[in-house]
Every structure is written in structure tokens, then in C-alpha cells.
Design a protein around this motif. Structure first.
Motif, PDB file in Angstrom:
ATOM      1  N   PHE A   1     -11.630  -1.461  -3.639  1.00 52.04           N
ATOM      2  CA  PHE A   1     -10.650  -1.871  -4.635  1.00 52.04           C
ATOM      3  C   PHE A   1     -11.247  -2.977  -5.496  1.00 52.04           C
ATOM      4  O   PHE A   1     -12.286  -3.562  -5.160  1.00 52.04           O
ATOM      5  CB  PHE A   1      -9.358  -2.351  -3.974  1.00 52.04           C
ATOM      6  N   LYS A   2     -10.575  -3.277  -6.603  1.00 51.70           N
ATOM      7  CA  LYS A   2     -11.031  -4.338  -7.472  1.00 51.70           C
ATOM      8  C   LYS A   2      -9.856  -5.194  -7.916  1.00 51.70           C
ATOM      9  O   LYS A   2      -8.703  -4.737  -7.941  1.00 51.70           O
ATOM     10  CB  LYS A   2     -11.760  -3.761  -8.682  1.00 51.70           C
ATOM     11  N   VAL A   3     -10.145  -6.416  -8.264  1.00 49.15           N
ATOM     12  CA  VAL A   3      -9.119  -7.321  -8.783  1.00 49.15           C
ATOM     13  C   VAL A   3      -8.574  -6.745 -10.094  1.00 49.15           C
ATOM     14  O   VAL A   3      -9.316  -6.242 -10.930  1.00 49.15           O
ATOM     15  CB  VAL A   3      -9.705  -8.727  -9.013  1.00 49.15           C
ATOM     16  N   GLY A   4      -7.250  -6.796 -10.232  1.00 51.91           N
ATOM     17  CA  GLY A   4      -6.587  -6.252 -11.405  1.00 51.91           C
ATOM     18  C   GLY A   4      -6.059  -4.842 -11.217  1.00 51.91           C
ATOM     19  O   GLY A   4      -5.320  -4.333 -12.068  1.00 51.91           O
ATOM     20  N   GLN A   5      -6.414  -4.204 -10.105  1.00 55.55           N
ATOM     21  CA  GLN A   5      -5.973  -2.827  -9.858  1.00 55.55           C
ATOM     22  C   GLN A   5      -4.474  -2.791  -9.568  1.00 55.55           C
ATOM     23  O   GLN A   5      -3.925  -3.656  -8.879  1.00 55.55           O
ATOM     24  CB  GLN A   5      -6.752  -2.245  -8.674  1.00 55.55           C
ATOM     25  N   ARG A   6      -3.809  -1.777 -10.127  1.00 53.80           N
ATOM     26  CA  ARG A   6      -2.365  -1.602  -9.962  1.00 53.80           C
ATOM     27  C   ARG A   6      -2.135  -0.709  -8.744  1.00 53.80           C
ATOM     28  O   ARG A   6      -2.672   0.401  -8.665  1.00 53.80           O
ATOM     29  CB  ARG A   6      -1.779  -0.948 -11.215  1.00 53.80           C
ATOM     30  N   VAL A   7      -1.294  -1.168  -7.823  1.00 49.05           N
ATOM     31  CA  VAL A   7      -1.153  -0.447  -6.553  1.00 49.05           C
ATOM     32  C   VAL A   7       0.300  -0.373  -6.092  1.00 49.05           C
ATOM     33  O   VAL A   7       1.110  -1.261  -6.384  1.00 49.05           O
ATOM     34  CB  VAL A   7      -1.998  -1.106  -5.429  1.00 49.05           C
ATOM     35  N   ALA A   8       0.596   0.712  -5.390  1.00 46.09           N
ATOM     36  CA  ALA A   8       1.814   0.805  -4.589  1.00 46.09           C
ATOM     37  C   ALA A   8       1.464   0.383  -3.174  1.00 46.09           C
ATOM     38  O   ALA A   8       0.351   0.643  -2.697  1.00 46.09           O
ATOM     39  CB  ALA A   8       2.354   2.235  -4.587  1.00 46.09           C
ATOM     40  N   VAL A   9       2.390  -0.276  -2.526  1.00 44.27           N
ATOM     41  CA  VAL A   9       2.146  -0.792  -1.172  1.00 44.27           C
ATOM     42  C   VAL A   9       2.814   0.109  -0.146  1.00 44.27           C
ATOM     43  O   VAL A   9       3.993   0.456  -0.270  1.00 44.27           O
ATOM     44  CB  VAL A   9       2.657  -2.239  -1.032  1.00 44.27           C
ATOM     45  N   ILE A  10       2.052   0.484   0.869  1.00 40.28           N
ATOM     46  CA  ILE A  10       2.564   1.256   1.997  1.00 40.28           C
ATOM     47  C   ILE A  10       3.025   0.235   3.038  1.00 40.28           C
ATOM     48  O   ILE A  10       2.204  -0.499   3.612  1.00 40.28           O
ATOM     49  CB  ILE A  10       1.477   2.171   2.593  1.00 40.28           C
ATOM     50  N   PRO A  11       4.328   0.143   3.319  1.00 39.79           N
ATOM     51  CA  PRO A  11       4.807  -0.954   4.172  1.00 39.79           C
ATOM     52  C   PRO A  11       4.569  -0.750   5.660  1.00 39.79           C
ATOM     53  O   PRO A  11       4.596  -1.709   6.427  1.00 39.79           O
ATOM     54  CB  PRO A  11       6.305  -0.983   3.865  1.00 39.79           C
ATOM     55  N   PHE A  12       4.346   0.486   6.060  1.00 37.75           N
ATOM     56  CA  PHE A  12       4.281   0.833   7.488  1.00 37.75           C
ATOM     57  C   PHE A  12       2.901   0.512   8.050  1.00 37.75           C
ATOM     58  O   PHE A  12       1.874   0.899   7.481  1.00 37.75           O
ATOM     59  CB  PHE A  12       4.582   2.315   7.647  1.00 37.75           C
ATOM     60  N   LYS A  13       2.872  -0.193   9.180  1.00 38.58           N
ATOM     61  CA  LYS A  13       1.602  -0.581   9.799  1.00 38.58           C
ATOM     62  C   LYS A  13       1.560  -0.083  11.234  1.00 38.58           C
ATOM     63  O   LYS A  13       1.983  -0.783  12.162  1.00 38.58           O
ATOM     64  CB  LYS A  13       1.445  -2.111   9.748  1.00 38.58           C
ATOM     65  N   PRO A  14       1.091   1.159  11.443  1.00 38.82           N
ATOM     66  CA  PRO A  14       0.956   1.665  12.808  1.00 38.82           C
ATOM     67  C   PRO A  14      -0.195   0.977  13.524  1.00 38.82           C
ATOM     68  O   PRO A  14      -1.049   0.337  12.892  1.00 38.82           O
ATOM     69  CB  PRO A  14       0.671   3.155  12.595  1.00 38.82           C
ATOM     70  N   CYS A  15      -0.256   1.152  14.839  1.00 39.12           N
ATOM     71  CA  CYS A  15      -1.301   0.471  15.607  1.00 39.12           C
ATOM     72  C   CYS A  15      -2.649   1.180  15.481  1.00 39.12           C
ATOM     73  O   CYS A  15      -3.694   0.569  15.688  1.00 39.12           O
ATOM     74  CB  CYS A  15      -0.899   0.354  17.075  1.00 39.12           C
ATOM     75  N   PHE A  16      -2.639   2.491  15.178  1.00 35.31           N
ATOM     76  CA  PHE A  16      -3.828   3.340  15.039  1.00 35.31           C
ATOM     77  C   PHE A  16      -4.545   3.603  16.370  1.00 35.31           C
ATOM     78  O   PHE A  16      -5.577   4.277  16.384  1.00 35.31           O
ATOM     79  CB  PHE A  16      -4.825   2.763  14.030  1.00 35.31           C
ATOM     80  N   HIS A  17      -4.004   3.131  17.477  1.00 35.20           N
ATOM     81  CA  HIS A  17      -4.697   3.287  18.762  1.00 35.20           C
ATOM     82  C   HIS A  17      -3.915   4.103  19.793  1.00 35.20           C
ATOM     83  O   HIS A  17      -4.515   4.645  20.722  1.00 35.20           O
ATOM     84  CB  HIS A  17      -5.017   1.910  19.369  1.00 35.20           C
ATOM     85  N   CYS A  18      -2.606   4.185  19.653  1.00 31.94           N
ATOM     86  CA  CYS A  18      -1.793   4.856  20.666  1.00 31.94           C
ATOM     87  C   CYS A  18      -1.953   6.377  20.573  1.00 31.94           C
ATOM     88  O   CYS A  18      -2.606   6.907  19.662  1.00 31.94           O
ATOM     89  CB  CYS A  18      -0.319   4.473  20.507  1.00 31.94           C
ATOM     90  N   TYR A  19      -1.351   7.089  21.522  1.00 35.51           N
ATOM     91  CA  TYR A  19      -1.427   8.549  21.570  1.00 35.51           C
ATOM     92  C   TYR A  19      -0.948   9.176  20.262  1.00 35.51           C
ATOM     93  O   TYR A  19      -1.591  10.082  19.719  1.00 35.51           O
ATOM     94  CB  TYR A  19      -0.575   9.054  22.739  1.00 35.51           C
TER      95      TYR A  19
END
Length: 352
Positions: free
Chosen positions: A74-92
Motif C-alpha cells: 500500500f502507499k500513503v494517500g491510498q483510498r481504502v475500505a476497512v474490513i472490520p472483522f479480525k479472525p485469529c487465522f489459526h483455529c480450525y
């Protein structure tokens, strides 16, 4: 920086708090627009379960103003939508690609500070470029992704008949997506006259005020006495959650998208329809798939940038962050008919 802090149930204060530091794999997002979700109003009525103080807002977009040391995509100034969900990425479930099933997730705007503040630290994998769309449209990508997720499960066919219960933001978006998918008979059900009119404007073939009309009789009339091929429940009412079982075609599909806020008790005929009519019931929670955040998010952004789906007209009210208390009083007391309420942490007249 300025933040709207929830101090107690439906009690906000505007505070000056430190701007967040970012980690090596995070970006700092300057929040330009943040919307309210239907679940926000229910939480303000039934109880906020994530502890105080809290900074709400899980539908938001903005501009990247700082990059973590390890971020090169990414770069500074980039326009983005934010994904609010933060899974652990480690569970089953995460390892299987079912991120929304993660039992260890956290969420921006719930367990962690969200978009009702001027700057938010966000993992880089939780932002997506939005191109030239407005920040307001970027803030609406999250609910659009929820609607797309439901459509992907429903797999509508050209010529299908569909019913959408609840014509709020998600229901309205599903109507638009159904129309774009070639569904020719779309029936909208609500009890708000303004939302019913909006449903007609957005592509409903028919609308029904279920408080004033005989729902089943009208559905039979509009579906040649067969019922609908696909039914979406977006209202989150125990009444509509049962009614879906009474108006679906034999062998049809029901997608439960709305959150149940009370016990759902089924009458015998409604329950028997599930097995006698061999109905298929799908739960639709959130919008994620592998690779994270998934097809619903990339499709939502593409649909808006290609102008296949329009979003701007969903916004019914605009507020500066300073006016958040008045906004939530309006929302929770239903003193006005509203759809998407949008907040602007940088000020109402910030250039888009």
C-alpha cells in the motif's frame, strides 16, 4: 484526535484522545466516512456487551496516512475500505477458510476502536483499495459485501421469484443485486411506507405492507399460488422469521440474513413446511471467505466501480461526529424514517 466515546448505554461523549500508534504490519487510516449498522441501534436498546469505554463504527472508509515498517503493498494517500472483522487465522475454522466461524475473532467498532474517531490503526490485510468511488460509497462496501455473501449462497437463476423481508440497507441492497442477477419478480415486504416506496424505486415488482395487508394472500397472488423460489429474511423479527416458512415455494430456499433479537417460536404449520415442502434453509452471517476477506468484498467493490450497483442514495442522514448523541437518539427512538446514517469524523464538509 477527536473520537466519539461510548461511556454507557446510548451515552456518547466527544473526547480528544491520542492518535493510535501502528505496528509493523498495520496502516493508519484517516477516517473520512463511517456508517451505522442496524445492529448498532439494537445494541443501544438491548445492551452493549463489549465493555466501556468503547468506540463504535464498523462500516467505514478513509485514506492511508502512514504505513507500518513491513508494509510495501500500500502507499500513503491510498483510498481504502476497512474490513472490520479480525479472525485469529489459526483455529480450525480459519484454517478451513470459514473465517466468520472463528471463535476467537475481534471486531473494529466492537471489541476494538472503530470508525467513530478520526484515525484508526488497521492491519494491512484489513484494507482494500476502493479506486475512484467516494468515501461514502467506500463505507457502504461492508454492508454491500454482506448482501453479496447472501446472494452467493442463494445462487438465484434468471426468472426466479424472490421475496425480501425488511427493506433496510441490507434488504435494499439485496433487491438491487437480485435485479442485476436477472430475477424478474421481486417482492419487498416491510411496514415502513417510505422503505416500501424505495423498494419499488429500486426494482421490486411488488411491495407489501405486512402490517396492513394479508401477507400470504398477496404472495400467492404475486406468485401464481406457488410461493417464491428464494426468500431473504433481513428484518430480524421473530414474526418475519416464521413468515418466511409460509411463503416459500415447495423445494425453495430461505436465506436468514437478519439477526434474531428474540426467541423464535414456530407454529406447527410453519415447522412442518420445512420438511413437507423440503425447504433449504441457509444462515448468512457476515461476508467472509478464503482468501481473506473473500469474493464478496472484491465483487462488492467491482460492482460499485463499474456502476452496476449504486449506493449513494442509501444515505438518508449525515452528521458530524460532534452530533452523534442526537443521531442515536433519532435512531433509537425512531423519530424519523431513516436508512443509512453516515458520520464524518473530519467534518461534514470534508472534500471527498
Amino acid at each position: 484526535m477527536k473520537a466519539a466515546v461510548l461511556e454507557a448505554l446510548n451515552q456518547f461523549s466527544i473526547k480528544d484522545i491520542p492518535q493510535p500508534d501502528i505496528g509493523p504490519q498495520e496502516v493508519l487510516v484517516k477516517v473520512m466516512a463511517a456508517g451505522t449498522c442496524g445492529s448498532d441501534s439494537h445494541k443501544m436498546i438491548q445492551g452493549w456487551k463489549y465493555g466501556y469505554p468503547a468506540i463504535m463504527g464498523h462500516e467505514f472508509a478513509g485514506q492511508i496516512v502512514a504505513l507500518g515498517a513491513q508494509i510495501s503493498t500500500f502507499k500513503v494517500g491510498q483510498r481504502v475500505a476497512v474490513i472490520p472483522f479480525k479472525p485469529c487465522f489459526h483455529c480450525y475454522y480459519c484454517q478451513s477458510g470459514y473465517f466468520q466461524m472463528c471463535p476467537h475473532y475481534s471486531m473494529l467498532g466492537q471489541q476494538e476502536p472503530g470508525g467513530f474517531e478520526q484515525y484508526v490503526a488497521v492491519p494491512a490485510r484489513n484494507v482494500l483499495d476502493i479506486g475512484a468511488m467516494s468515501y461514502e460509497e467506500g463505507a457502504l462496501i461492508e454492508p454491500l459485501a454482506v448482501a453479496v455473501h447472501a446472494l452467493l449462497k442463494a445462487q438465484p437463476q434468471v426468472g426466479d421469484t424472490a421475496i425480501v423481508f425488511g427493506l433496510g440497507t441490507i434488504g435494499d441492497l439485496i433487491v438491487r443485486l437480485l435485479q442485476a442477477s436477472g430475477v424478474t419478480n421481486i417482492i419487498g415486504v416491510d411496514i415502513d411506507a417510505q422503505k416500501l416506496q424505495a423498494g419499488l424505486n429500486e426494482g421490486c415488482s411488488h411491495v407489501i405492507n405486512s402490517r396492513q395487508e394479508d401477507l400470504e394472500k398477496q404472495i400467492q397472488q404475486y406468485t401464481a399460488n406457488l410461493g417464491a423460489d428464494i426468500v431473504f429474511e433481513c428484518a430480524g423479527s421473530q414474526i418475519t422469521e416464521e413468515q418466511t416458512l409460509l411463503v416459500t415455494k415447495r423445494g425453495g430456499k430461505i436465506l436468514y440474513v437478519g439477526i434474531a433479537y428474540a426467541d423464535v417460536m414456530l407454529h406447527q404449520r410453519a415447522f412442518e413446511n420445512i420438511f413437507r415442502h423440503e425447504l433449504t434453509l441457509h444462515g448468512c452471517w457476515n461476508s467472509y471467505s478464503a482468501p481473506f476477506p473473500g469474493k464478496a468484498w472484491s465483487a462488492a467493490i467491482a460492482l460499485v466501480n463499474k456502476q452496476t450497483i449504486t449506493l449513494q442514495d442509501l444515505i438518508s442522514h449525515k452528521f458530524a461526529l460532534d452530533d452523534i448523541q442526537a443521531a442515536f437518539q433519532m435512531i433509537t427512538n425512531h423519530t424519523q424514517s431513516y436508512n443509512k446514517v453516515m458520520f464524518y469524523p473530519q467534518g461534514l464538509h470534508t472534500p471527498d
